[in-house]
Design a protein around this motif. Structure first.
Motif, PDB file in Angstrom:
ATOM      1  N   THR A 124       8.450   8.511  -2.100  1.00  0.00           N
ATOM      2  CA  THR A 124       7.514   7.510  -1.578  1.00  0.00           C
ATOM      3  C   THR A 124       7.985   6.958  -0.241  1.00  0.00           C
TER       4      THR A 124
ATOM      5  N   THR B 177       1.160   9.877   1.766  1.00  0.00           N
ATOM      6  CA  THR B 177       1.831   9.490   0.522  1.00  0.00           C
ATOM      7  C   THR B 177       1.063   9.990  -0.694  1.00  0.00           C
TER       8      THR B 177
ATOM      9  N   VAL C 107      -0.664   8.593  -7.348  1.00  0.00           N
ATOM     10  CA  VAL C 107      -0.700   7.236  -6.792  1.00  0.00           C
ATOM     11  C   VAL C 107      -1.955   6.967  -5.957  1.00  0.00           C
TER      12      VAL C 107
ATOM     13  N   SER D  74      -4.366   4.485  -7.298  1.00  0.00           N
ATOM     14  CA  SER D  74      -3.736   3.283  -7.844  1.00  0.00           C
ATOM     15  C   SER D  74      -4.014   2.078  -6.946  1.00  0.00           C
TER      16      SER D  74
ATOM     17  N   ARG E 289      -2.387  -0.670  -6.982  1.00  0.00           N
ATOM     18  CA  ARG E 289      -1.087  -1.153  -6.521  1.00  0.00           C
ATOM     19  C   ARG E 289      -0.670  -0.414  -5.247  1.00  0.00           C
ATOM     20  N   PHE E 290      -0.878   0.896  -5.229  1.00  0.00           N
ATOM     21  CA  PHE E 290      -0.538   1.709  -4.071  1.00  0.00           C
ATOM     22  C   PHE E 290      -1.401   1.339  -2.870  1.00  0.00           C
ATOM     23  N   GLN E 291      -2.705   1.232  -3.075  1.00  0.00           N
ATOM     24  CA  GLN E 291      -3.610   0.887  -1.985  1.00  0.00           C
ATOM     25  C   GLN E 291      -3.271  -0.491  -1.403  1.00  0.00           C
TER      26      GLN E 291
ATOM     27  N   ILE F   9       5.759   0.154  -4.631  1.00  0.00           N
ATOM     28  CA  ILE F   9       4.911   1.210  -5.193  1.00  0.00           C
ATOM     29  C   ILE F   9       5.593   1.900  -6.369  1.00  0.00           C
TER      30      ILE F   9
END
Length: 261
Positions: free
Chosen positions: A7, A54, A61, A64, A66-68, A119
């Motif tokens: 990541t 990524t 991910v 996700s 959370r990722f965004q 992440i």
């Protein structure tokens, strides 16, 4: 730990591409003039590059939240750092120098590491472990190669340009300082790519041939002392950056810095 490594590498690759490859001179001028369009374009490219790179290298991910959210936050922080640097540059020439460039890039790197930890849901303390020692998966190694190449070739070019800028002010050559600087930048890109590739392939003799060829091409201009100094300093800086990149790749892929005899 492997997800964290992948990541961080992917996010940092996206950062390098956005700052040194995909950021046009027009975008830079717009940002320096305070135009919101410049920041909006740069931010859009940064977010799109961060999400796509990524999302491609780190499975699962992309969708996700959370990722965004992490990439969006990283984008906003990145723009904030850029704004602060440009605002400081309006007040002092120091912000346009090598030290400011190094601090700026270090701050970007720290924010990338923080976003990677968020992440991957990993504590920052784990980042201080042997980073290269966990680059085992083929995709991780591909990422590392891309990061090192982009950082050394393009990021290193900007750093060398900052370091050699004072020499251009007093340089008298057949070309204008801007033409000479641009020519040196393009030659430096190719030079660092070839030298680092030669070291990565464990062929140091090839790197020597590249340096010899470059010296022969510029030999007629060595009679000018100022140009000779500019050429020598720029070449040594460029080769040093390429060697550093080559050493990192040798350690990651072969486990040793030693080249064959």
């Amino acid at each position: 730990m492997e997800m964290l490594t992948r990541t961080i590498l992917a996010l940092y690759l996206a950062h390098l591409l956005t700052d040194f490859v995909l950021q046009s001179s027009r975008m830079v001028k717009q940002k320096r003039s305070g135009a919101a369009a410049g920041y909006a374009k740069h931010g859009a490219v940064y977010f799109a590059c961060g999400v796509s790179v990524t999302g491609f290298f780190v499975p699962g991910v992309f969708f996700s939240l959370r990722f965004q959210a992490a990439v969006l936050a990283l984008t906003l922080v990145h723009l904030g750092i850029d704004w602060c640097k440009i605002a400081l540059a309006r007040k002092t020439a120091w912000a346009e120098g090598t030290t400011a460039f190094a601090i700026d890039q270090w701050m970007h790197f720290v924010t990338v590491v923080a976003a990677g930890c968020w992440i991957a849901s990993v504590g920052p303390s784990q980042v201080v472990r042997k980073f290269l020692g966990v680059v085992r998966a083929p995709s991780d190694r591909v990422l590392l190669v891309m990061v090192v190449y982009v950082a050394v070739i393009f990021g290193g070019g900007y750093l060398i340009r900052f370091l050699t800028r004072p020499l251009l002010k007093h340089l008298q050559a057949g070309e204008s300082p801007l033409q000479l600087s641009n020519a040196g930048m393009y030659i430096g890109w190719l030079e660092r790519f070839l030298v680092m590739t030669a070291l990565f392939l464990r062929s140091p003799a090839t790197a020597g041939l590249i340096l010899a060829a470059k010296s022969i091409a510029r030999y007629p201009e060595f009679k000018k002392e100022q140009f000779a100094e500019y050429f020598l300093i720029g070449t040594l800086l460029s080769i040093s950056a390429a060697i550093l990149g080559g050493v990192i790749l040798l350690k990651a892929f072969y486990g040793s810095f030693v080249l064959p005899q």
